[in-house]
Design a protein around this motif. Structure first.
Motif, PDB file in Angstrom:
ATOM      1  N   PRO A 142      30.117  47.493  37.217  1.00  7.91           N
ATOM      2  CA  PRO A 142      30.073  45.953  37.428  1.00  7.91           C
ATOM      3  C   PRO A 142      29.063  44.702  36.953  1.00  7.91           C
ATOM      4  CG  PRO A 142      28.913  46.588  38.892  1.00  7.91           C
ATOM      5  CD  PRO A 142      29.689  47.563  38.038  1.00  7.91           C
ATOM      6  N   VAL A 143      29.976  44.033  35.917  1.00  9.97           N
ATOM      7  CA  VAL A 143      28.925  42.494  34.624  1.00  9.97           C
ATOM      8  C   VAL A 143      28.780  41.296  35.875  1.00  9.97           C
ATOM      9  CG1 VAL A 143      29.285  41.246  32.637  1.00  9.97           C
ATOM     10  CG2 VAL A 143      30.118  43.707  32.860  1.00  9.97           C
ATOM     11  N   ARG A 144      27.367  40.965  35.776  1.00 10.60           N
ATOM     12  CA  ARG A 144      27.179  39.859  37.004  1.00 10.60           C
ATOM     13  C   ARG A 144      26.592  38.812  35.689  1.00 10.60           C
ATOM     14  NH1 ARG A 144      27.203  41.311  42.207  1.00 10.60           N
ATOM     15  NH2 ARG A 144      26.730  44.073  42.310  1.00 10.60           N
ATOM     16  N   ASP A 145      26.710  37.700  36.067  1.00  7.51           N
ATOM     17  CA  ASP A 145      25.770  36.948  35.477  1.00  7.51           C
ATOM     18  C   ASP A 145      24.717  36.697  35.536  1.00  7.51           C
ATOM     19  OD1 ASP A 145      26.208  35.380  37.778  1.00  7.51           O
ATOM     20  OD2 ASP A 145      27.752  34.468  37.305  1.00  7.51           O
ATOM     21  N   ALA A 146      23.781  35.158  35.451  1.00  7.46           N
ATOM     22  CA  ALA A 146      22.504  35.932  35.557  1.00  7.46           C
ATOM     23  C   ALA A 146      22.093  35.128  36.747  1.00  7.46           C
ATOM     24  CB  ALA A 146      22.176  34.269  34.830  1.00  7.46           C
ATOM     25  N   LEU A 147      23.022  34.931  37.104  1.00  7.12           N
ATOM     26  CA  LEU A 147      23.269  34.160  39.191  1.00  7.12           C
ATOM     27  C   LEU A 147      23.397  35.105  40.221  1.00  7.12           C
ATOM     28  CD1 LEU A 147      24.047  30.491  39.578  1.00  7.12           C
ATOM     29  CD2 LEU A 147      21.874  31.682  39.225  1.00  7.12           C
ATOM     30  N   GLY A 148      23.705  36.572  38.995  1.00  2.00           N
ATOM     31  CA  GLY A 148      23.723  37.621  40.373  1.00  2.00           C
ATOM     32  C   GLY A 148      25.445  37.618  40.315  1.00  2.00           C
ATOM     33  N   ARG A 149      26.044  36.852  39.987  1.00  2.00           N
ATOM     34  CA  ARG A 149      27.474  36.889  40.764  1.00  2.00           C
ATOM     35  C   ARG A 149      28.401  38.397  39.560  1.00  2.00           C
ATOM     36  NH1 ARG A 149      27.581  30.251  40.536  1.00  2.00           N
ATOM     37  NH2 ARG A 149      27.545  31.208  38.652  1.00  2.00           N
ATOM     38  N   ALA A 150      29.622  37.963  40.687  1.00  5.66           N
ATOM     39  CA  ALA A 150      30.058  39.329  39.915  1.00  5.66           C
ATOM     40  C   ALA A 150      31.130  38.881  38.955  1.00  5.66           C
ATOM     41  CB  ALA A 150      31.130  40.272  40.534  1.00  5.66           C
ATOM     42  N   LYS A 151      31.006  39.024  37.337  1.00  8.76           N
ATOM     43  CA  LYS A 151      31.756  38.255  36.072  1.00  8.76           C
ATOM     44  C   LYS A 151      32.940  39.020  36.001  1.00  8.76           C
ATOM     45  CE  LYS A 151      29.827  37.574  32.354  1.00  8.76           C
ATOM     46  NZ  LYS A 151      29.003  36.929  31.649  1.00  8.76           N
ATOM     47  N   ILE A 177      35.762  44.545  28.921  1.00  7.23           N
ATOM     48  CA  ILE A 177      35.676  43.931  29.857  1.00  7.23           C
ATOM     49  C   ILE A 177      37.311  43.486  30.637  1.00  7.23           C
ATOM     50  CG2 ILE A 177      34.898  42.481  31.635  1.00  7.23           C
ATOM     51  CD1 ILE A 177      32.392  42.490  30.278  1.00  7.23           C
ATOM     52  N   ASP A 178      37.890  43.323  29.442  1.00  6.39           N
ATOM     53  CA  ASP A 178      38.661  42.263  29.554  1.00  6.39           C
ATOM     54  C   ASP A 178      39.499  43.324  28.185  1.00  6.39           C
ATOM     55  OD1 ASP A 178      41.239  41.369  29.980  1.00  6.39           O
ATOM     56  OD2 ASP A 178      40.485  38.999  28.913  1.00  6.39           O
ATOM     57  N   PRO A 179      40.088  44.196  28.381  1.00  6.97           N
ATOM     58  CA  PRO A 179      40.949  45.515  27.649  1.00  6.97           C
ATOM     59  C   PRO A 179      42.414  44.423  27.269  1.00  6.97           C
ATOM     60  CG  PRO A 179      40.723  46.298  29.505  1.00  6.97           C
ATOM     61  CD  PRO A 179      39.941  45.748  30.166  1.00  6.97           C
ATOM     62  N   PRO A 180      43.063  44.694  26.135  1.00  6.66           N
ATOM     63  CA  PRO A 180      44.373  44.624  25.532  1.00  6.66           C
ATOM     64  C   PRO A 180      45.840  44.777  27.306  1.00  6.66           C
ATOM     65  CG  PRO A 180      43.481  45.057  24.446  1.00  6.66           C
ATOM     66  CD  PRO A 180      43.037  45.342  25.084  1.00  6.66           C
ATOM     67  N   SER A 181      46.687  44.315  27.143  1.00  2.00           N
ATOM     68  CA  SER A 181      47.425  44.921  27.889  1.00  2.00           C
ATOM     69  C   SER A 181      48.126  46.125  27.317  1.00  2.00           C
ATOM     70  CB  SER A 181      48.283  44.307  28.255  1.00  2.00           C
ATOM     71  OG  SER A 181      49.355  43.825  27.210  1.00  2.00           O
ATOM     72  N   GLY A 182      48.964  47.018  28.046  1.00  3.06           N
ATOM     73  CA  GLY A 182      49.616  48.104  27.050  1.00  3.06           C
ATOM     74  C   GLY A 182      48.895  49.253  26.981  1.00  3.06           C
TER      75      GLY A 182
END
Lengths: 315, 351
Positions: free
Chosen positions: B15-24, B275-280
């Motif tokens: 999981p990747v979180r932003d500075a406030l610890g929210r899941a990004k 985090i956001d790989p291409p489709s296909g």
């Protein structure tokens, strides 16, 4: 090693010399004339004042006063208290065990709370346990000692009547009563130490736990308990031991406010009283003795650091 | 050859979180990998940094938990093992890290570090511990009398030998080497590779080599798996993959090695974010041959013993055959040969 130790001991000398300049110099900036304070009722009599000044060498130039004092110190004579008419060295030796007892108790409380809390917090990172430990540590660091002290007196002495609110009984006279009089101030001082140790233990443990050798230990098939205690903790404690030694030195230097609140007759109270009474020899002697203790303890910290860190052992 | 280790659709995301610890979002470091490691083989996992090969290496030993998929090791479902059973299993699977300065506990002497697995898994009676440590040290080219020393007293190459001795101590069947030589000087690399090759042969080890150094891989691996953005895009026997790469990415990778021979269009752009790989097909954004189907469908890894995950693998223009000249491998072979001659007395002093 012997050469290193000699060099290290040699460094202590200039530190103490510079410090002695500073103590001596700063006192000159203090408002108020010691002669007037000492003269008491007779402060209006210029003859008496002149007599006191001559006796205490206050009429001489400051460099002359300094050289006279430091010359005596080098011969082991810290001078006499102007106020109490006692040798300063006797005063120091009388108060040192009190402060040492308080410091040791506070330190033990700090270690017993701080180190396990740091380990727990690191091994349960980002869990409620970790947040709680961090919150308490932040509270412990931020909270003024005098406030916590007063609150504890209100609760345990005034409300519950469990502990005496102030005073001190020497350990060898009545151990139980002695612990009863020192446990609250020791706890007040210990919370600060515990918070600092907790934060550092946590950080060092987190660093150690992310090291490859900890992964290696897990990969060997060691139980998590062994990984944490044997591999991670032994490495994490290296900086914590150094820090702990310095913290202990700070405790030994006396806790001015805490000793004042609980009227513990230790270094802190001695030096505050001496400042108010313009009792210069006592201020100078106590500050110098404290500095010496502190410098020696930082040497001990270095030695401990070498003893537990194999990388520095033959350096 | 039967498989000692088999992975099926294994995935792990962080999981990747932003500075406030929210899941990004999540870095899909390993995203659906199926792989079979034949017993006694050297399988190399290659790819650019960040492609997930180190994560894969740790997931296959369950040093990092997988999110999904099956891992079978020596007949056990590794992911289903209870902690105690898993710890006993660890005896058979060991790991060598890249950085020999970080992988040895600075507060343990070499002897303690090597003896710990012996004691833990009851490999030899306690009385023979010291003797076995000495044997292991001698076997990896260190002087047994150095056993009482601390890790910091050794050079990088020597430390890596210690790490290897430590890994061998529990008599494992499988060793995963996560870039085991890339932190070392080139001359030391050759010596350590020699050592690894000897040990693999001698102890009939299965070795998973995680590496980005194609020269080394070509030299010691029996099979190669090429990873890109958390997936395996090509897998097959080393010679075939190097001579007739079937995936455009493998071609580009080989072309990037000087003297490796394969000519390919150089890659443009950067590796997309995991985090956001291409489709296909994940490689399509940089692939010179990409077609519509590549956007729509993720290509399966197919082709039997030499498989590739590419819709166009049978329609690609032929790769320019590699020139005979092979500079990287040639240099390594020369160095290896050089050190093979003096292997008997190279204990320590030079590494």
């Amino acid at each position: 090693m012997a050469g290193w130790l000699l060099r290290r001991l040699g460094q202590i000398v200039p530190t103490l010399v510079i410090l002695s300049f500073m103590v001596f110099g700063l006192q000159q900036l203090m408002p108020g004339d010691p002669a007037i304070i000492l003269a008491g009722e007779e402060r209006g009599d210029p003859v008496v004042l002149q007599q006191i000044r001559e006796e205490l060498r206050l009429d001489r130039p400051i460099w002359d006063q300094y050289l006279f004092w430091i010359g005596n110190v080098l011969q082991g004579d810290f001078g006499w208290s102007w106020r109490i008419r006692m040798p300063v060295s006797d005063l120091i030796l009388e108060k040192l065990p009190v402060t040492a007892q308080l410091a040791t108790m506070a330190f033990l409380i700090g270690v017993v709370i701080g180190v396990p809390a740091g380990i727990l917090s690191a091994t349960r990172r980002d869990t409620p346990t970790d947040w709680a430990a961090n919150g308490v540590a932040l509270f412990g660091i931020s909270m003024p000692n005098f406030w916590l002290g007063i609150m504890m007196i209100l609760l345990f002495s005034v409300e519950l009547g469990w502990l005496p609110p102030s005073g001190y009984v020497p350990l060898w006279e009545d151990p139980v009563q002695s612990l009863a009089t020192t446990i609250m101030p020791a706890f007040v001082l210990g919370t600060g130490v515990a918070s600092v140790l907790m934060r550092h233990t946590r950080a060092a443990m987190l660093t150690a736990l992310s090291q490859d050798y900890v992964r290696t230990a897990r990969a060997k098939g060691l139980a998590e308990k062994v990984v944490v205690w044997k591999h991670a903790l032994r490495n994490a404690l290296i900086p914590v031991v150094t820090l702990g030694t310095i913290e202990f030195g700070r405790l030994l230097a006396g806790a001015v406010l805490t000793e004042q609140i609980f009227t513990i007759p230790g270094f802190g109270k001695l030096v505050v009283d001496a400042v108010f009474n313009r009792d210069y020899p006592v201020v100078q002697g106590v500050v110098l003795a404290t500095a010496l203790i502190f410098v020696l303890l930082s040497l001990v910290a270095d030695l401990l650091y070498m003893a537990i860190n194999p990388r520095l052992r033959q350096a | 050859m039967s498989a000692i280790l088999e992975l099926e659709d294994v995935a792990r995301a962080f999981p990747v979180r932003d500075a406030l610890g929210r899941a990004k979002g999540a870095v899909r470091a390993v995203d659906g990998v199926s792989l079979s490691v034949p017993e006694g083989a050297v399988l190399a996992i290659v790819g650019e940094s960040g492609c997930g090969k180190s994560t894969l290496g740790r997931v296959m030993l369950r040093l990092i938990e997988a999110d999904r998929g099956a891992i079978r090791f020596m007949g056990d479902d590794l992911r289903a093992l209870k902690p105690d059973a898993l710890r006993r299993r660890r005896r058979d699977m060991q790991l060598i890290f890249q950085d020999p300065f970080a992988s040895l506990d600075p507060r343990m002497t070499v002897e303690e570090a090597v003896a710990e697995p012996l004691r833990l898994h009851g490999i030899v009676p306690r009385a023979q511990e010291r003797e076995r440590v000495a044997e292991l040290m001698a076997r990896v080219g260190l002087r047994p009398e150095q056993a009482r020393r601390w890790p910091h007293e050794f050079s990088g190459g020597q430390r890596q030998r210690i790490a290897i001795a430590r890994a061998l101590a529990s008599q494992p069947r499988l060793i995963v080497g996560d870039e085991p030589v890339s932190a070392l000087d080139v001359s030391v690399q050759a010596q350590v590779i020699n050592l690894l090759q000897d040990l693999i042969r001698e102890f009939r080890l299965t070795f998973v080599l995680i590496s980005h150094d194609l020269g080394v891989v070509r030299h010691i691996a029996d099979r190669v798996a090429v990873m890109y953005l958390g997936r395996i895009v090509e897998e097959g026997p080393t010679a075939q993959v190097f001579h007739a790469p079937r995936h455009p990415y493998t071609r580009a990778l080989l072309a990037a090695v000087p003297g490796q021979g394969v000519k390919a269009v150089p890659l443009e752009g950067d590796v997309p974010s995991p985090i956001d790989p291409p489709s296909g097909c994940r490689f399509r954004t940089r692939c010179p041959f990409a077609e519509a189907i590549c956007t729509e469908q993720a290509p399966p890894l197919e082709g039997g013993s030499h498989a590739a995950a590419c819709h166009l693998q049978h329609r690609l223009p032929p790769a320019v055959p590699p020139a005979e000249h092979d500079a990287g491998g040639e240099r390594l072979r020369r160095l290896q040969a050089f050190f093979t001659d003096r292997k008997t007395n190279n204990t320590g002093a030079t590494t």
